[in-house]
Design a protein around this motif. Structure first.
Motif, PDB file in Angstrom:
ATOM      1  N   GLN A  63      40.180  37.283  51.306  1.00  0.00           N
ATOM      2  CA  GLN A  63      41.049  37.986  50.343  1.00  0.00           C
ATOM      3  C   GLN A  63      41.262  39.437  50.776  1.00  0.00           C
ATOM      4  O   GLN A  63      40.614  39.915  51.706  1.00  0.00           O
ATOM      5  N   ILE A  65      42.467  43.683  49.539  1.00  0.00           N
ATOM      6  CA  ILE A  65      42.864  44.723  48.574  1.00  0.00           C
ATOM      7  C   ILE A  65      44.311  45.035  48.965  1.00  0.00           C
ATOM      8  O   ILE A  65      44.622  45.221  50.151  1.00  0.00           O
ATOM      9  N   GLY A  90      43.266  38.300  39.234  1.00  0.00           N
ATOM     10  CA  GLY A  90      42.946  38.621  40.627  1.00  0.00           C
ATOM     11  C   GLY A  90      42.297  39.989  40.740  1.00  0.00           C
ATOM     12  O   GLY A  90      42.939  40.951  41.160  1.00  0.00           O
ATOM     13  N   SER A  93      38.982  43.699  44.650  1.00  0.00           N
ATOM     14  CA  SER A  93      38.046  44.818  44.791  1.00  0.00           C
ATOM     15  C   SER A  93      37.831  45.580  43.479  1.00  0.00           C
ATOM     16  O   SER A  93      36.932  46.420  43.391  1.00  0.00           O
ATOM     17  N   GLY A  94      38.735  45.371  42.503  1.00  0.00           N
ATOM     18  CA  GLY A  94      38.690  46.152  41.257  1.00  0.00           C
ATOM     19  C   GLY A  94      39.546  47.406  41.313  1.00  0.00           C
ATOM     20  O   GLY A  94      39.708  48.111  40.306  1.00  0.00           O
ATOM     21  N   VAL A 113      40.446  38.935  35.661  1.00  0.00           N
ATOM     22  CA  VAL A 113      39.845  37.625  35.930  1.00  0.00           C
ATOM     23  C   VAL A 113      39.894  37.361  37.429  1.00  0.00           C
ATOM     24  O   VAL A 113      40.938  37.560  38.061  1.00  0.00           O
ATOM     25  N   GLU A 114      38.783  36.912  37.983  1.00  0.00           N
ATOM     26  CA  GLU A 114      38.697  36.629  39.426  1.00  0.00           C
ATOM     27  C   GLU A 114      38.087  35.238  39.614  1.00  0.00           C
ATOM     28  O   GLU A 114      37.073  34.916  39.012  1.00  0.00           O
ATOM     29  N   ASP A 142      39.574  30.886  36.164  1.00  0.00           N
ATOM     30  CA  ASP A 142      40.936  30.611  36.618  1.00  0.00           C
ATOM     31  C   ASP A 142      41.906  31.415  35.747  1.00  0.00           C
ATOM     32  O   ASP A 142      42.207  31.027  34.615  1.00  0.00           O
ATOM     33  N   THR A 159      48.029  39.606  40.648  1.00  0.00           N
ATOM     34  CA  THR A 159      47.974  40.207  41.993  1.00  0.00           C
ATOM     35  C   THR A 159      47.740  39.150  43.078  1.00  0.00           C
ATOM     36  O   THR A 159      47.152  39.432  44.114  1.00  0.00           O
ATOM     37  N   PHE A 212      51.604  38.075  49.216  1.00  0.00           N
ATOM     38  CA  PHE A 212      50.265  38.095  48.619  1.00  0.00           C
ATOM     39  C   PHE A 212      49.479  36.854  49.024  1.00  0.00           C
ATOM     40  O   PHE A 212      50.067  35.829  49.401  1.00  0.00           O
ATOM     41  N   VAL A 213      48.164  36.927  48.890  1.00  0.00           N
ATOM     42  CA  VAL A 213      47.346  35.715  49.015  1.00  0.00           C
ATOM     43  C   VAL A 213      47.719  34.814  47.824  1.00  0.00           C
ATOM     44  O   VAL A 213      48.180  35.303  46.790  1.00  0.00           O
TER      45      VAL A 213
HETATM   46  N1  SAM Z   1      43.917  43.386  42.532  1.00  0.00           N
HETATM   47  C1  SAM Z   1      43.056  43.312  43.685  1.00  0.00           C
HETATM   48  C2  SAM Z   1      42.541  44.637  44.136  1.00  0.00           C
HETATM   49  O1  SAM Z   1      42.905  45.682  43.540  1.00  0.00           O
HETATM   50  O2  SAM Z   1      41.729  44.649  45.078  1.00  0.00           O
HETATM   51  C3  SAM Z   1      43.697  42.578  44.839  1.00  0.00           C
HETATM   52  C4  SAM Z   1      43.796  41.139  44.573  1.00  0.00           C
HETATM   53  S1  SAM Z   1      43.893  40.064  45.952  1.00  0.00           S
HETATM   54  C5  SAM Z   1      45.434  40.466  46.672  1.00  0.00           C
HETATM   55  C6  SAM Z   1      44.182  38.536  45.027  1.00  0.00           C
HETATM   56  C7  SAM Z   1      42.963  38.041  44.302  1.00  0.00           C
HETATM   57  O3  SAM Z   1      43.375  36.983  43.434  1.00  0.00           O
HETATM   58  C8  SAM Z   1      41.892  37.457  45.207  1.00  0.00           C
HETATM   59  O4  SAM Z   1      40.686  38.108  45.003  1.00  0.00           O
HETATM   60  C9  SAM Z   1      41.819  35.989  44.784  1.00  0.00           C
HETATM   61  O5  SAM Z   1      40.537  35.428  44.864  1.00  0.00           O
HETATM   62  C10 SAM Z   1      42.312  36.069  43.350  1.00  0.00           C
HETATM   63  N2  SAM Z   1      42.804  34.830  42.747  1.00  0.00           N
HETATM   64  C11 SAM Z   1      43.576  33.847  43.304  1.00  0.00           C
HETATM   65  N3  SAM Z   1      43.815  32.883  42.404  1.00  0.00           N
HETATM   66  C12 SAM Z   1      43.206  33.254  41.232  1.00  0.00           C
HETATM   67  C13 SAM Z   1      43.094  32.678  39.936  1.00  0.00           C
HETATM   68  N4  SAM Z   1      43.661  31.520  39.607  1.00  0.00           N
HETATM   69  N5  SAM Z   1      42.387  33.358  38.995  1.00  0.00           N
HETATM   70  C14 SAM Z   1      41.799  34.543  39.286  1.00  0.00           C
HETATM   71  N6  SAM Z   1      41.851  35.121  40.498  1.00  0.00           N
HETATM   72  C15 SAM Z   1      42.566  34.490  41.464  1.00  0.00           C
END
Ligand code: SAM
Length: 226
Positions: A63, A65, A90, A93-94, A113-114, A142, A159, A212-213
């Motif tokens: 994943q 940031i 998502g 990193s917070g 939520v992560e 989820d 995100t 995005f991921v």
């Molecule tokens: N907002 C984050 C930051 O400030 O670092 C960046 C987020 S990263 C681009 C996307 C995140 O979404 C990943 O950590 C991934 O595990 C999470 N993710 C993907 N599907 C998800 C779901 N259904 N529920 C919660 N998190 C999810």
């Protein structure tokens, strides 16, 4: 240590100036929030020197940031206001949750939520050491299903890239509320601003391409078989 902080602060100022000149930061409020939140405290130790380069960085578990310009653009579109209750899907990193917390505090809250427990711990630690844990709650789960116990939300920030806008998130958005979400396929998406009018009508506007991921979950993409 204090010397380091000063070097990071100056790098952060240069980054914010650049994001302003490129038009990603349009408001003083978002500029101030991004000047305050120390991004170097939200990246892995060995990547701190790259914290103020405008690029996404790996945070483990495949994943990232998000790049600062994407955080700026999404936050401007989201327009969080003091007192708002915000759901982020998502946590990663917070970092983005902390930027939003700067804009909704002292009375507002961010619930993030992560799905990956190790990253939820990473986000919690980063938020705690920077003091944002007072305004941000990190949950494991989820996020495509939202978080009904604290709904409805004034703002929803997604995100990770979704195949479509999850129905549960639309339901949990307040009338008059806004959601920012990347929508598209596994690798490439478009950034959507979704608004729910006071009488419940949904309006969508597109704001350019992004990568995005994937958002993986019941109302997102299916988890790949390993
Ligand atoms: N907002 C984050 C930051 O400030 O670092 C960046 C987020 S990263 C681009 C996307 C995140 O979404 C990943 O950590 C991934 O595990 C999470 N993710 C993907 N599907 C998800 C779901 N259904 N529920 C919660 N998190 C999810």
């Amino acid at each position: 240590m204090a010397e380091d902080d000063e070097v990071f602060r100056r790098a952060r100022e240069r980054l914010v100036e650049r994001l302003k000149s490129l038009g990603y930061i349009r408001s003083d409020r978002v500029a101030e929030a991004m000047l305050k939140v120390p991004r170097h405290e939200f990246v892995p130790e060995d990547l701190r020197d790259r914290a103020y380069v405008d690029s996404p960085l790996p945070i483990g578990k495949g994943q990232t940031i998000s790049a600062p310009h994407m955080v700026a653009l999404m936050t401007e579109l989201l327009d969080p206001r003091p007192g708002h209750r915000v759901l982020e899907v998502g946590a990663g990193s917070g970092y983005h949750a902390a930027v939003v917390a700067e804009l909704v505090k002292p009375d507002g809250r961010v619930i993030t939520v992560e799905r990956i427990p190790e990253l939820a711990d990473f986000a919690r630690n980063n938020l705690k050491k920077t003091g944002y844990d007072r305004f941000v709650k990190v949950l494991v789960g989820d996020g495509t299903k939202g978080y009904p116990p604290e709904a409805p939300y004034d703002r929803i920030l997604v995100t990770a890239g979704a195949p479509d806008v999850p129905e549960s998130l639309l339901e949990q958005l307040k009338p008059g509320g806004r959601m920012v979400i990347p929508v598209g396929d596994w690798h490439m998406q478009e950034l959507w601003l979704v608004e729910k009018t006071e009488d419940g009508e949904i309006r969508r506007r597109r704001h350019g391409g992004c990568a995005f991921v994937p958002l993986i979950g019941e109302e997102g993409f299916q988890e790949p078989e390993s």
